[in-house]
Design an enzyme around this catalytic site. Structure first.
Site, short mmCIF file in Angstrom:
data_model
loop_
_atom_site.label_atom_id
_atom_site.label_comp_id
_atom_site.label_asym_id
_atom_site.label_seq_id
_atom_site.Cartn_x
_atom_site.Cartn_y
_atom_site.Cartn_z
N ASP A 64 62.09 19.85 27.28
CA ASP A 64 63.14 19.36 28.18
C ASP A 64 64.52 19.81 27.71
OD1 ASP A 64 61.37 18.16 29.88
OD2 ASP A 64 61.68 16.12 29.14
N HIS A 95 57.19 17.85 24.43
CA HIS A 95 57.92 17.89 25.71
C HIS A 95 59.40 17.59 25.54
CE1 HIS A 95 54.42 18.46 28.28
NE2 HIS A 95 53.77 17.59 27.51
N ASP A 100 59.33 24.75 34.47
CA ASP A 100 60.19 25.80 33.91
C ASP A 100 60.56 26.84 34.97
OD1 ASP A 100 57.53 26.63 34.05
OD2 ASP A 100 57.81 28.15 32.51
#
Length: 202
Positions: free
Chosen positions: A90, A86, A116
């Protein structure tokens, strides 16, 4: 007499301290209020206005203004999240947000809708303008990303819906743009699809 002056000066000093403390409390309260407001209406990863700000903007009366919604969804983003974690996801979303900011003007604003997904709202422009913007976004997003010493490539699918600011239910426009975006994915991703074209062909 001197005692009275001493008492008077003491009260004045106490009052000054109280005023200073109250001012500090007031400034701190205003700072905290602004911080909480920013957290509520701005995305912490991209620095873009978030879904709450989008909803607030859409609820604001604007008269009968032509409006286009562009619904953006990154293609195969889950693969990057699952493979690289993640943190990398990010970072990629943050870089995508930077590229989208270049298209923000007084007539069009981008919002991070969640995960997203991003939303562009365009006011007072033609369908040709919306399609032109979608084409520019496609080109910008697919350019290579450098994150943590690694190269990433990603594309985006875009759905476009058209209406007016006079419409009572903006959720219809969002749903139409969402459906058009999924149609773009079905057609092979890395493209845009107009909701009107999609409905006319079915």
């Amino acid at each position: 007499m001197e005692a009275n002056i001493f008492i008077q000066n003491g009260w004045m000093l106490t009052l000054a301290i109280i005023i200073q403390v109250l001012l500090i409390i007031l400034v701190a309260a205003l700072f905290e209020r602004n911080r909480l407001k920013k957290l509520a209406y701005w995305d912490s990863v991209t620095g873009l206005p978030n879904r709450n700000e989008l909803n607030r903007m859409l609820r604001t009366p604007k008269g009968n203004i032509k409006t286009a919604i562009l619904f953006l969804d990154l293609d195969r983003f889950k693969v990057i999240n699952d493979t690289w974690g993640h943190g990398a996801g990010d970072s990629l979303v943050k870089e995508v947000g930077k590229r989208l900011k270049q298209f923000v003007t007084s007539e069009q604003q981008v919002y991070r809708y969640g995960g997203d997904e991003f939303i562009f709202v365009i006011k007072g422009k033609s369908v040709d303008h919306a399609e032109q913007l979608a084409g520019l976004i496609l080109q910008s997003i697919q350019n290579e990303y450098q994150i943590g010493g690694f190269e990433f490539n990603i594309t985006v699918s875009i759905g476009i819906s058209l209406g007016s600011a006079h419409d009572a239910n903006y959720s219809d426009l969002l749903q139409q743009a969402d459906k058009a975006m999924y149609q773009a994915k079905k057609l092979g991703e890395n493209r845009y699809c107009l909701y009107s074209d999609f409905t006319e062909s079915n």
